[in-house]
Design an enzyme around this catalytic site. Structure first.
Site, PDB file in Angstrom:
ATOM      1  N   ARG A   1       0.855  -1.191   0.000  1.00  0.00           N
ATOM      2  CA  ARG A   1       0.000   0.000   0.000  1.00  0.00           C
ATOM      3  C   ARG A   1       0.888   1.236   0.000  1.00  0.00           C
ATOM      4  NH1 ARG A   1       2.326   2.173   3.699  1.00  0.00           N
ATOM      5  NH2 ARG A   1       0.717   3.767   3.726  1.00  0.00           N
ATOM      6  N   GLY A   2       0.223   2.401  -0.112  1.00  0.00           N
ATOM      7  CA  GLY A   2       0.973   3.639  -0.330  1.00  0.00           C
ATOM      8  C   GLY A   2       1.014   3.862  -1.828  1.00  0.00           C
ATOM      9  N   ALA A   3       0.651   5.079  -2.253  1.00  0.00           N
ATOM     10  CA  ALA A   3       0.439   5.324  -3.691  1.00  0.00           C
ATOM     11  C   ALA A   3       1.627   4.893  -4.575  1.00  0.00           C
ATOM     12  CB  ALA A   3       0.080   6.791  -3.897  1.00  0.00           C
TER      13      ALA A   3
ATOM     14  N   ARG B   1      -7.922  -0.594  -6.280  1.00  0.00           N
ATOM     15  CA  ARG B   1      -8.099   0.564  -5.390  1.00  0.00           C
ATOM     16  C   ARG B   1      -8.263   1.810  -6.275  1.00  0.00           C
ATOM     17  NH1 ARG B   1      -4.414   1.245  -0.264  1.00  0.00           N
ATOM     18  NH2 ARG B   1      -6.332   2.217   0.513  1.00  0.00           N
TER      19      ARG B   1
ATOM     20  N   GLN C   1      -2.138   2.633   9.980  1.00  0.00           N
ATOM     21  CA  GLN C   1      -0.856   2.717   9.246  1.00  0.00           C
ATOM     22  C   GLN C   1       0.176   3.512  10.042  1.00  0.00           C
ATOM     23  OE1 GLN C   1      -3.848   3.147   7.897  1.00  0.00           O
ATOM     24  NE2 GLN C   1      -3.933   2.521   5.762  1.00  0.00           N
TER      25      GLN C   1
ATOM     26  N   ASP D   1      -2.238  10.762  -2.217  1.00  0.00           N
ATOM     27  CA  ASP D   1      -2.620   9.712  -3.169  1.00  0.00           C
ATOM     28  C   ASP D   1      -2.979  10.286  -4.527  1.00  0.00           C
ATOM     29  OD1 ASP D   1      -3.037   8.304  -0.462  1.00  0.00           O
ATOM     30  OD2 ASP D   1      -3.107   6.725  -1.994  1.00  0.00           O
TER      31      ASP D   1
ATOM     32  N   ASN E   1      -5.675  12.259   0.497  1.00  0.00           N
ATOM     33  CA  ASN E   1      -4.741  11.433   1.281  1.00  0.00           C
ATOM     34  C   ASN E   1      -5.557  10.684   2.328  1.00  0.00           C
ATOM     35  OD1 ASN E   1      -1.965  10.617   1.803  1.00  0.00           O
ATOM     36  ND2 ASN E   1      -2.147  11.711   3.747  1.00  0.00           N
ATOM     37  N   LYS E   2      -4.896   9.868   3.108  1.00  0.00           N
ATOM     38  CA  LYS E   2      -5.551   9.008   4.097  1.00  0.00           C
ATOM     39  C   LYS E   2      -6.583   9.759   4.924  1.00  0.00           C
ATOM     40  CE  LYS E   2      -5.316   5.574   4.506  1.00  0.00           C
ATOM     41  NZ  LYS E   2      -6.362   4.701   3.900  1.00  0.00           N
TER      42      LYS E   2
HETATM   43  O1  MRU Z   1      -4.572   3.235   2.370  1.00  0.00           O
HETATM   44  P1  MRU Z   1      -3.109   3.476   2.234  1.00  0.00           P
HETATM   45  O2  MRU Z   1      -2.322   2.944   3.376  1.00  0.00           O
HETATM   46  O3  MRU Z   1      -2.580   3.000   0.896  1.00  0.00           O
HETATM   47  O4  MRU Z   1      -2.963   5.046   2.254  1.00  0.00           O
HETATM   48  C1  MRU Z   1      -1.696   5.601   2.055  1.00  0.00           C
HETATM   49  C2  MRU Z   1      -1.654   7.079   2.175  1.00  0.00           C
HETATM   50  O5  MRU Z   1      -2.640   7.718   2.378  1.00  0.00           O
HETATM   51  C3  MRU Z   1      -0.313   7.707   1.925  1.00  0.00           C
HETATM   52  O6  MRU Z   1      -0.196   8.896   2.650  1.00  0.00           O
HETATM   53  C4  MRU Z   1      -0.166   8.026   0.430  1.00  0.00           C
HETATM   54  O7  MRU Z   1      -0.446   6.899  -0.350  1.00  0.00           O
HETATM   55  C5  MRU Z   1       1.198   8.515   0.113  1.00  0.00           C
HETATM   56  S1  MRU Z   1       2.420   7.249   0.251  1.00  0.00           S
HETATM   57  C6  MRU Z   1       3.915   7.942  -0.160  1.00  0.00           C
END
Ligand code: MRU
Length: 359
Positions: free
Chosen positions: A57-59, A100, A207, A248, A258-259
């Site tokens: 996970r993470g963009a 996603r 996270q 994201d 973002n999250k």
């Molecule tokens: O649901 P996730 O854990 O994939 O969410 C991740 C985030 O919101 C991060 O802040 C974002 O993807 C940037 S990662 C460099």
């Protein structure tokens, strides 16, 4: 700065490919912080599930995993005529795109792999497969280089001894290495800046607690875990001089997806007069998306809130639950957007296109 320099967690690999016995190898993030378990993904279904369940996970990391995944999953069709090969790719692309919806890197990686196939359509298909491998490695290498540069730009906004707050995980575990929001922290750590970091636990999937606290602690950074609803307190006490978060998808006007919970942190930061910085590669800026309202926000299952982390249910059975995985922070609350190409300041509609197009 040399690109071959490795971050403080270089032994911890978020995602990589094995081209000999083709597989995408990911560090299963659902096992952290308790166990470092690597998983081999060899089918589209396994990759889809790993992304959906946040094992990777993470963009940026999702983008890299998907690029590797395309190269791996197209291998069985290496001897097919081009028309069949391309038809299988189109099906694969459509399928993976449903894993996603919010992180733009998933879609840009798939588009890049498609472009790679079409550019090399005159080659024999086994050679196209090799081109796909190279393209996926290029996506990973670009991400790693971008993160180092984001770290350097970001560090320029910070001074030694600062208190920093971050939300979710935009660190080494969310990218190919080093991180985006956490990159200046690691760079500062290497240079003796002695930051004090507050990590929001980041409900509902934790996270911050499971990943950010884990990786910062492992790297020897001074990190303190707080519940999301404690951010106001640490800000009021004067312990936070800057907020650093990832993204994201950034819309053309500077609105940032973002999250979930990020926008609340931004509102608090504005109230307390604390700069709110968004850090991400230009590949996360979506100029085709004019404003945040256009960004598709993923909604996830109620069980993530009602029972996932508890020994027993913590909400009445059948309760209505709203569980959006992301929110949009208005560009008005964002002090600067830090990319590998430099720093964009408001008005973002004017400053972002220049940075992105210089890519
Ligand atoms: O649901 P996730 O854990 O994939 O969410 C991740 C985030 O919101 C991060 O802040 C974002 O993807 C940037 S990662 C460099």
């Amino acid at each position: 700065m040399k690109t071959e320099e490795r971050g403080p967690l270089s032994g911890l690999v978020t995602v990589k490919a094995d081209w000999d016995t083709p597989a995408v190898i990911i560090l299963d993030q659902t096992e952290l912080p308790n166990r470092e378990v690597y998983v081999r993904l060899t089918t589209p279904e396994a990759l889809w599930k790993a992304i959906y369940h946040l094992k990777v996970r993470g963009a940026p990391a999702i983008g890299v995993a998907v690029a590797y995944g395309v190269a791996v999953c197209m291998r069985p069709f290496a001897d097919a005529p081009f028309a069949d090969f391309f038809r299988h790719f189109v099906e694969l692309k459509k399928y993976l795109a449903t894993s996603r919806p919010t992180a733009v890197n998933l879609f840009t990686a798939l588009d890049r792999m498609e472009k790679c196939i079409l550019q090399h359509r005159d080659l024999p298909t086994p050679e196209i497969v090799i081109c796909l491998q190279r393209e996926s490695e290029a996506i990973r290498a670009e991400d790693a280089g971008a993160c180092r540069r984001i770290g350097a730009w970001g560090l320029g906004l910070l001074t030694p001894g600062m208190g920093l707050l971050t939300h979710c995980n935009a660190g080494h575990l969310a990218v190919s290495e080093y991180g985006t929001a956490l990159a200046p922290i690691y760079l500062g750590q290497e240079r003796g800046y002695q930051f004090r970091v507050f990590a929001d636990e980041t409900r509902p999937l934790l996270q911050g607690a499971r990943l950010t606290a884990y990786e910062l602690q492992k790297a020897g950074v001074d990190v303190t875990l707080i519940c999301d609803n404690m951010a106001s307190v640490v800000m009021k006490k004067g312990w936070v001089q800057a907020v650093l978060v990832g993204c994201d998808r950034v819309a053309a006007n500077g609105d940032v997806a973002n999250k979930i919970g990020t926008s609340g942190v931004a509102v608090l930061a504005r109230y307390y007069g604390i700069p709110f910085y968004v850090l991400g590669p230009t590949s996360t800026v979506d100029l085709a998306c004019p404003r945040g309202e256009e960004i598709v926000i993923e909604e996830r299952k109620p069980e993530e809130i009602t029972e996932k982390w508890y020994a027993r249910r913590m909400a009445p059975a059948g309760i209505h639950v709203y569980n959006p995985a992301f929110d949009v922070t208005s560009h008005e609350l964002v002090s600067a957007i830090i990319t590998e190409r430099g720093i964009a300041y408001p008005p973002y509609a004017e400053t972002l296109p220049g940075l992105v197009r210089s890519r």
